[in-house]
Design an enzyme around this catalytic site. Structure first.
Site, PDB file in Angstrom:
ATOM      1  N   ARG A 272       7.934  -0.084 -14.313  1.00  0.00           N
ATOM      2  CA  ARG A 272       7.865   1.261 -13.888  1.00  0.00           C
ATOM      3  C   ARG A 272       6.510   1.860 -13.646  1.00  0.00           C
ATOM      4  O   ARG A 272       6.196   2.559 -12.642  1.00  0.00           O
ATOM      5  CB  ARG A 272       8.788   2.115 -14.601  1.00  0.00           C
ATOM      6  CG  ARG A 272       8.566   3.561 -14.166  1.00  0.00           C
ATOM      7  CD  ARG A 272       9.527   4.641 -14.771  1.00  0.00           C
ATOM      8  NE  ARG A 272       9.825   4.136 -16.437  1.00  0.00           N
ATOM      9  CZ  ARG A 272       9.310   4.530 -17.490  1.00  0.00           C
ATOM     10  NH1 ARG A 272       7.980   5.265 -17.165  1.00  0.00           N
ATOM     11  NH2 ARG A 272       9.612   4.405 -18.389  1.00  0.00           N
TER      12      ARG A 272
ATOM     13  N   TYR B 101      14.436  14.715  10.115  1.00  0.00           N
ATOM     14  CA  TYR B 101      15.184  13.860   9.711  1.00  0.00           C
ATOM     15  C   TYR B 101      16.316  14.333   8.832  1.00  0.00           C
ATOM     16  O   TYR B 101      16.032  15.168   7.949  1.00  0.00           O
ATOM     17  CB  TYR B 101      14.499  12.773   9.015  1.00  0.00           C
ATOM     18  CG  TYR B 101      15.367  11.503   8.083  1.00  0.00           C
ATOM     19  CD1 TYR B 101      16.343  10.616   9.067  1.00  0.00           C
ATOM     20  CD2 TYR B 101      15.491  11.683   6.796  1.00  0.00           C
ATOM     21  CE1 TYR B 101      17.070   9.782   8.273  1.00  0.00           C
ATOM     22  CE2 TYR B 101      16.346  10.690   6.257  1.00  0.00           C
ATOM     23  CZ  TYR B 101      17.005   9.653   7.003  1.00  0.00           C
ATOM     24  OH  TYR B 101      17.792   8.841   6.363  1.00  0.00           O
TER      25      TYR B 101
ATOM     26  N   ASP C  25       5.437  12.731   7.852  1.00  0.00           N
ATOM     27  CA  ASP C  25       6.452  11.672   7.852  1.00  0.00           C
ATOM     28  C   ASP C  25       5.912  10.734   9.025  1.00  0.00           C
ATOM     29  O   ASP C  25       6.364  10.885  10.315  1.00  0.00           O
ATOM     30  CB  ASP C  25       7.913  12.248   8.073  1.00  0.00           C
ATOM     31  CG  ASP C  25       8.947  10.945   7.660  1.00  0.00           C
ATOM     32  OD1 ASP C  25       8.449   9.857   8.046  1.00  0.00           O
ATOM     33  OD2 ASP C  25       9.859  11.141   7.439  1.00  0.00           O
TER      34      ASP C  25
ATOM     35  N   LYS D 100      12.183   0.985   7.741  1.00  0.00           N
ATOM     36  CA  LYS D 100      12.229   0.871   9.270  1.00  0.00           C
ATOM     37  C   LYS D 100      11.119   0.181   9.475  1.00  0.00           C
ATOM     38  O   LYS D 100      11.419  -1.187   9.350  1.00  0.00           O
ATOM     39  CB  LYS D 100      12.116   2.383   9.608  1.00  0.00           C
ATOM     40  CG  LYS D 100      12.883   3.560   9.059  1.00  0.00           C
ATOM     41  CD  LYS D 100      14.505   3.338   9.038  1.00  0.00           C
ATOM     42  CE  LYS D 100      15.334   4.306   7.955  1.00  0.00           C
ATOM     43  NZ  LYS D 100      14.798   5.456   8.393  1.00  0.00           N
TER      44      LYS D 100
HETATM   45  C1  LIG Z   1      15.095   6.761   7.301  1.00  0.00           C
HETATM   46  C2  LIG Z   1      14.045   7.862   7.241  1.00  0.00           C
HETATM   47  C3  LIG Z   1      13.912   8.541   5.936  1.00  0.00           C
HETATM   48  C4  LIG Z   1      14.567   8.211   4.581  1.00  0.00           C
HETATM   49  O1  LIG Z   1      14.207   6.969   4.398  1.00  0.00           O
HETATM   50  P1  LIG Z   1      15.137   6.030   3.253  1.00  0.00           P
HETATM   51  O2  LIG Z   1      14.343   4.785   3.264  1.00  0.00           O
HETATM   52  O3  LIG Z   1      16.609   5.818   4.313  1.00  0.00           O
HETATM   53  O4  LIG Z   1      15.439   6.548   1.878  1.00  0.00           O
HETATM   54  C5  LIG Z   1      13.078   9.512   6.047  1.00  0.00           C
HETATM   55  N1  LIG Z   1      12.388   9.869   7.490  1.00  0.00           N
HETATM   56  C6  LIG Z   1      12.530   9.332   8.274  1.00  0.00           C
HETATM   57  C7  LIG Z   1      11.978   9.877   9.718  1.00  0.00           C
HETATM   58  C8  LIG Z   1      13.610   8.227   8.417  1.00  0.00           C
HETATM   59  O5  LIG Z   1      13.699   7.600   9.647  1.00  0.00           O
END
Ligand SMILES: *Cc1c(COP(=O)(O)O)cnc(C)c1O
Length: 365
Positions: free
Chosen positions: A11, A63, A135, A160
């Site tokens: 952790r 998001y 983000d 992603k």
């Molecule tokens: C998918 C996504 C998230 C969240 O991520 P997870 O890995 O699904 O928890 C946050 N911001 C954006 C722009 C995303 O596409």
């Protein structure tokens, strides 16, 4: 005093996770990175930096999970959140006057691929002593480096493009300065939101082909966007609109050229309205015959995915809010994969033909 080892408990620290953290910090040009169990864990970690007296500015087109987390925490008075349209100068000035502590930026936006001028937000934030977090999930550090534009933090869903194979859920927080990183890392260990080593291993595997994959995603997206755009320009077309920053017609094309090193593999398009046929039936006509393009919510993987924001990613949004944000009921978002583009186009073209047949004979379908 016994000797303390660097890696004594996963952790708190793990060598595989640290390799991924170092790679991500390097790609974003940050001091260091905290690797988390998901993108949402990275966002939750960011939220720990805010207290009761803090004001967080969040874009209205954000998001869905981010909207839910920030507003959920604000409802419990963890901090105050203000949703604004970053494109509206007056609105931005009004919120800046309230003395916010953090600005949250997400660019390009989901699902309309609108851009926010990061450098301009940084100037605005600095003028009131606030910090900026971005983000960077949609663009990836290869297309956009917010820290170089003066931001303090970058957050990723590595689920992603960074991993790119749709087989891991993960996230990261990358800080420009070591002091802020240390604060984030302290909370990550405290809360236990750090990522699993095997996930880090898989994400490192994905990172190795990031540059190649992004080039293929973008090449395919460019081809599809241009063909959709050519159809849109025709009279009585089944394609009503196309959103991809690489199109010269796109409202933020100039900004995309300036701020990004490419236009990315995400696009969205709107099907035409068909008299006598409900919007959902129009969308169904399109998606019905798709075979290799799956209808699914995620993005950034090697396989193409298509999503219907109104009933999927943006379902939680009130219908009026969706409409005023420009997210129509016939809008589809496409995460363009790296398959042969002619295979993809054949499927998309067949879908458009099914919608066109509805236009010609709505009652017969
Ligand atoms: C998918 C996504 C998230 C969240 O991520 P997870 O890995 O699904 O928890 C946050 N911001 C954006 C722009 C995303 O596409």
């Amino acid at each position: 005093q016994l000797e303390r080892r660097t890696y004594d408990y996963t952790r708190s620290g793990n060598p595989t996770r640290d390799l991924l953290g170092a790679a991500l910090a390097d790609l974003e040009g940050g001091a260091a990175a905290v690797v988390t169990a998901s993108g949402m864990a990275a966002l939750a970690l960011f939220a720990q930096l805010l207290g009761r007296d803090d004001v967080l500015v969040v874009p209205r087109e954000v998001y869905g999970g981010s909207h839910r987390l920030f507003h959920g925490l604000a409802a419990r008075k963890a901090f105050e959140v203000v949703s604004v349209d970053y494109r509206d100068e007056a609105e931005l000035d009004a919120v800046a006057a309230r003395g916010p502590t953090w600005f949250w930026v997400e660019t390009p936006s989901n699902p309309l691929l609108r851009l926010t001028d990061i450098a301009a937000v940084v100037v605005k934030a600095r003028s009131v002593g606030a910090r900026v977090a971005v983000d960077n999930t949609f663009a990836s550090p290869l297309l956009q480096q917010p820290l170089a534009l003066g931001c303090d933090l970058v957050v990723h869903s590595t689920t992603k493009y960074l991993n790119g194979h749709s087989d891991v859920v993960g996230g990261a927080v990358i800080a420009r300065e070591a002091a802020l990183h240390d604060e984030v890392a302290w909370w990550a260990n405290c809360l236990g939101v750090t990522g699993a080593p095997f996930d880090a291993f898989l994400t490192l595997r994905g990172l190795r082909t990031l540059a190649l994959r992004l080039r293929a995603h973008e090449e395919n997206a460019a081809c599809i966007a241009e063909r959709l755009e050519a159809l849109r320009a025709q009279d009585g077309s089944a394609v009503a609109d196309v959103h991809w920053p690489g199109l010269t017609r796109h409202a933020d094309h100039a900004l995309a050229r300036r701020q990004q090193r490419g236009f990315g593999g995400m696009l969205s398009f709107e099907l035409a309205e068909v008299r006598g046929v409900s919007d959902i039936e129009v969308v169904r006509a399109f998606t019905r015959g798709l075979t290799s393009i799956s209808v699914a919510e995620s993005l950034g993987g090697v396989e193409s995915l298509i999503a219907h924001p109104a009933t999927m990613t943006h379902k939680a949004m009130a219908a009026e809010a969706r409409a005023s944000a420009g997210i129509g009921d016939r809008l589809l978002r496409l995460s363009v994969g790296i398959e042969d583009v002619e295979d993809l186009w054949a499927e998309l073209e067949a879908g458009i033909a099914r919608v066109s047949r509805l236009v010609l004979a709505p009652a017969a379908s």
